[in-house]
Scaffold this motif. Structure first.
Motif, PDB file in Angstrom:
ATOM      1  N   ILE A 218       0.850  -1.187   0.000  1.00 51.32           N
ATOM      2  CA  ILE A 218       0.000   0.000   0.000  1.00 51.32           C
ATOM      3  C   ILE A 218       0.885   1.237   0.000  1.00 51.32           C
ATOM      4  CG2 ILE A 218      -1.859   1.210   1.202  1.00 51.32           C
ATOM      5  CD1 ILE A 218      -2.605  -1.442   2.499  1.00 51.32           C
ATOM      6  N   ASN A 219       1.245   1.711  -1.189  1.00 55.38           N
ATOM      7  CA  ASN A 219       2.100   2.890  -1.287  1.00 55.38           C
ATOM      8  C   ASN A 219       1.906   3.580  -2.640  1.00 55.38           C
ATOM      9  OD1 ASN A 219       3.572   1.283  -3.141  1.00 55.38           O
ATOM     10  ND2 ASN A 219       4.955   0.565  -1.534  1.00 55.38           N
ATOM     11  N   ALA A 239     -12.481   6.531 -14.638  1.00 57.92           N
ATOM     12  CA  ALA A 239     -12.338   6.898 -13.222  1.00 57.92           C
ATOM     13  C   ALA A 239     -11.668   5.764 -12.463  1.00 57.92           C
ATOM     14  CB  ALA A 239     -13.700   7.206 -12.608  1.00 57.92           C
ATOM     15  N   ILE A 240     -10.951   6.133 -11.405  1.00 55.54           N
ATOM     16  CA  ILE A 240     -10.286   5.153 -10.550  1.00 55.54           C
ATOM     17  C   ILE A 240     -10.608   5.462  -9.092  1.00 55.54           C
ATOM     18  CG2 ILE A 240      -8.051   4.365  -9.658  1.00 55.54           C
ATOM     19  CD1 ILE A 240      -6.895   4.638 -12.435  1.00 55.54           C
ATOM     20  N   PHE A 241     -11.007   4.447  -8.364  1.00 60.80           N
ATOM     21  CA  PHE A 241     -11.183   4.550  -6.914  1.00 60.80           C
ATOM     22  C   PHE A 241     -10.021   3.812  -6.258  1.00 60.80           C
ATOM     23  CE2 PHE A 241     -13.288   2.356  -3.123  1.00 60.80           C
ATOM     24  CZ  PHE A 241     -12.887   3.345  -2.233  1.00 60.80           C
ATOM     25  N   ALA A 242      -9.194   4.550  -5.538  1.00 62.41           N
ATOM     26  CA  ALA A 242      -8.066   3.956  -4.823  1.00 62.41           C
ATOM     27  C   ALA A 242      -8.418   3.848  -3.346  1.00 62.41           C
ATOM     28  CB  ALA A 242      -6.806   4.816  -5.002  1.00 62.41           C
ATOM     29  N   CYS A 243      -8.222   2.679  -2.773  1.00 63.04           N
ATOM     30  CA  CYS A 243      -8.637   2.429  -1.389  1.00 63.04           C
ATOM     31  C   CYS A 243      -7.674   3.003  -0.356  1.00 63.04           C
ATOM     32  CB  CYS A 243      -8.805   0.928  -1.164  1.00 63.04           C
ATOM     33  SG  CYS A 243     -10.223   0.245  -2.032  1.00 63.04           S
ATOM     34  N   ASN A 244      -6.921   4.007  -0.746  1.00 61.35           N
ATOM     35  CA  ASN A 244      -5.943   4.628   0.147  1.00 61.35           C
ATOM     36  C   ASN A 244      -5.448   5.904  -0.529  1.00 61.35           C
ATOM     37  OD1 ASN A 244      -2.789   4.886   0.492  1.00 61.35           O
ATOM     38  ND2 ASN A 244      -3.545   4.022   2.418  1.00 61.35           N
ATOM     39  N   ASP A 245      -5.239   6.959   0.249  1.00 62.85           N
ATOM     40  CA  ASP A 245      -4.795   8.232  -0.334  1.00 62.85           C
ATOM     41  C   ASP A 245      -3.428   8.125  -1.011  1.00 62.85           C
ATOM     42  OD1 ASP A 245      -7.092   9.518   0.403  1.00 62.85           O
ATOM     43  OD2 ASP A 245      -6.224  10.566   2.136  1.00 62.85           O
ATOM     44  N   LEU A 246      -2.504   7.376  -0.408  1.00 61.99           N
ATOM     45  CA  LEU A 246      -1.179   7.232  -1.010  1.00 61.99           C
ATOM     46  C   LEU A 246      -1.272   6.569  -2.378  1.00 61.99           C
ATOM     47  CD1 LEU A 246       1.097   6.084   1.966  1.00 61.99           C
ATOM     48  CD2 LEU A 246       1.099   8.313   0.824  1.00 61.99           C
ATOM     49  N   VAL A 247      -2.090   5.529  -2.464  1.00 61.49           N
ATOM     50  CA  VAL A 247      -2.286   4.844  -3.733  1.00 61.49           C
ATOM     51  C   VAL A 247      -2.927   5.780  -4.750  1.00 61.49           C
ATOM     52  CG1 VAL A 247      -3.458   2.903  -4.850  1.00 61.49           C
ATOM     53  CG2 VAL A 247      -2.445   2.605  -2.577  1.00 61.49           C
ATOM     54  N   ALA A 248      -3.858   6.621  -4.296  1.00 63.55           N
ATOM     55  CA  ALA A 248      -4.504   7.595  -5.183  1.00 63.55           C
ATOM     56  C   ALA A 248      -3.493   8.602  -5.715  1.00 63.55           C
ATOM     57  CB  ALA A 248      -5.627   8.312  -4.432  1.00 63.55           C
ATOM     58  N   VAL A 249      -2.552   9.004  -4.870  1.00 63.51           N
ATOM     59  CA  VAL A 249      -1.485   9.913  -5.312  1.00 63.51           C
ATOM     60  C   VAL A 249      -0.688   9.249  -6.435  1.00 63.51           C
ATOM     61  CG1 VAL A 249       0.713  10.951  -4.650  1.00 63.51           C
ATOM     62  CG2 VAL A 249      -1.287  11.198  -3.161  1.00 63.51           C
ATOM     63  N   GLY A 250      -0.397   7.959  -6.273  1.00 64.10           N
ATOM     64  CA  GLY A 250       0.312   7.224  -7.320  1.00 64.10           C
ATOM     65  C   GLY A 250      -0.479   7.183  -8.611  1.00 64.10           C
ATOM     66  N   ALA A 251      -1.799   7.065  -8.493  1.00 62.90           N
ATOM     67  CA  ALA A 251      -2.661   7.042  -9.676  1.00 62.90           C
ATOM     68  C   ALA A 251      -2.596   8.368 -10.428  1.00 62.90           C
ATOM     69  CB  ALA A 251      -4.100   6.736  -9.258  1.00 62.90           C
ATOM     70  N   ILE A 252      -2.640   9.475  -9.681  1.00 58.69           N
ATOM     71  CA  ILE A 252      -2.568  10.804 -10.301  1.00 58.69           C
ATOM     72  C   ILE A 252      -1.208  11.007 -10.970  1.00 58.69           C
ATOM     73  CG2 ILE A 252      -2.509  13.286  -9.819  1.00 58.69           C
ATOM     74  CD1 ILE A 252      -4.642  12.796  -7.661  1.00 58.69           C
ATOM     75  N   GLN A 253      -0.143  10.593 -10.296  1.00 61.44           N
ATOM     76  CA  GLN A 253       1.196  10.745 -10.864  1.00 61.44           C
ATOM     77  C   GLN A 253       1.367   9.914 -12.128  1.00 61.44           C
ATOM     78  OE1 GLN A 253       3.938   9.865  -7.674  1.00 61.44           O
ATOM     79  NE2 GLN A 253       3.704  11.892  -6.746  1.00 61.44           N
ATOM     80  N   ALA A 254       0.804   8.704 -12.120  1.00 60.08           N
ATOM     81  CA  ALA A 254       0.898   7.844 -13.302  1.00 60.08           C
ATOM     82  C   ALA A 254       0.146   8.456 -14.480  1.00 60.08           C
ATOM     83  CB  ALA A 254       0.336   6.462 -12.986  1.00 60.08           C
TER      84      ALA A 254
END
Length: 334
Positions: A218-219, A239-254
């Protein structure tokens, strides 16, 4: 047949209390007696029950808190809220980060029992059901936070993770999204969020993506890798639902790395509402956990257990809420 403390006491011709003091290295005992008891323990191959013996005696006003990952802002904020409430109530906290590893969980439990903590608060990510049952069997005060063990009778302050996943999916569906991916790890809280997410899709007759797979860590990096996989698909999600804010940050960066604009081309929703949600650009829409209230409630629960004020099991379930920011948009705007 298993050797007991009574067998050791009888063989060494001492009291059970003396054997207990030798095990816990406490009390005034002559070196001769201490040596004799240890020799008998070795002779009988006696394995002391550290869990039962460590909590014999007066309270130390110290609570052991096992957290899976202190580098995760959610857990660091939760630990701080528990610690702050503990100080208000006259208790100290010993915080251990287990990295989701059962070996570390067992190691810290044993170590903290030897240090005579009064009880344990076990945070989300603690998956060892047998160990929780063992603690309860040995009458060791235990409270679970940010997850639940519905299959056993244990005090807990949990979040309705199912509802969190359900809210996230419904929110994105209301924005017009029909192809929504989810990023989750195989731990209790995420499994419940996934279950709620799927339930919302089913209610709207939407298909769950067949390219889903659990992430192992989970990072941020895991969020990046999974998002790149989704967006490289012939049928990428909107759309993407990430079950954690850190993972969501990774999604935005990707997405940024692939030249995909958030939220115009891809909406992203996180979970936790930690400080990183307001740092990432665009600011993250997320499902908020009431972290401060959760920490206060579990510490109050633990103290009530230690003071003998509680006879019945308490399971308190808190509700998540949606915090809308700039990482999501209506599909018609994309």
């Amino acid at each position: 047949m298993k050797v007991t403390i009574y067998d050791v006491a009888r063989e060494a011709n001492v009291s059970i209390a003396t054997v207990s003091k030798v095990i816990n290295n406490t009390g005034r005992i002559s070196e001769k007696t201490r040596k004799k008891v240890k020799e008998v323990m070795r002779k009988l191959d006696y394995q002391p029950n550290l869990m039962a013996s460590a909590l014999m005696g007066k309270q130390t006003k110290t609570i052991g808190l096992l957290i899976p990952d202190l580098a995760n802002p959610f857990f660091s904020e939760l630990a701080r809220s528990i610690e702050d409430r503990g100080h208000e109530l006259g208790y100290n906290l010993v915080i251990c980060s287990t990295d989701y590893q059962e070996e570390k969980e067992n190691k810290y439990l044993t170590l903290l029992l030897q240090k005579r903590v009064d009880g344990f608060i076990l945070a989300s990510g603690f998956e060892n059901l047998n160990k929780v049952e063992e603690l309860i069997k040995d009458n060791i005060p235990v409270a679970i936070v940010a997850r639940d063990f519905p299959m056993i009778s244990v005090n807990a302050v949990a979040l309705d993770d199912f509802m969190g996943g359900y809210i996230a999916a419904n929110y994105l569906i209301d924005l017009g999204h029909k192809d929504i991916a989810i990023i989750a790890s195989n731990v209790w809280s995420n499994r419940e969020r996934l279950r709620g997410f799927k339930h919302a899709l089913e209610e709207h007759n939407l298909k769950f993506r067949d390219d889903f797979e659990y992430i192992t860590e989970i990072n941020v990096e895991s969020g990046k890798v999974m998002t790149i996989k989704y967006l490289s698909n012939a049928n990428p999600p909107t759309a993407i639902f990430a079950c954690n804010d850190l993972v969501a940050v990774g999604a935005i960066q990707a997405a940024k790395k692939l030249g995909i604009n958030v939220p115009e081309q891809l909406s992203v929703v996180g979970f936790d509402n930690t400080i990183v949600a307001t740092i990432i650009e665009p600011n993250l829409t997320t499902i908020a956990q009431p972290i401060q209230n959760m920490g206060k409630e579990v510490m109050d629960l633990m103290v009530s257990i230690l003071n003998g004020d509680k006879q019945d099991i308490t399971r308190l379930t808190l509700l998540p809420t949606l915090v809308e920011r700039e990482s999501t948009a209506k599909l018609t705007q994309q």
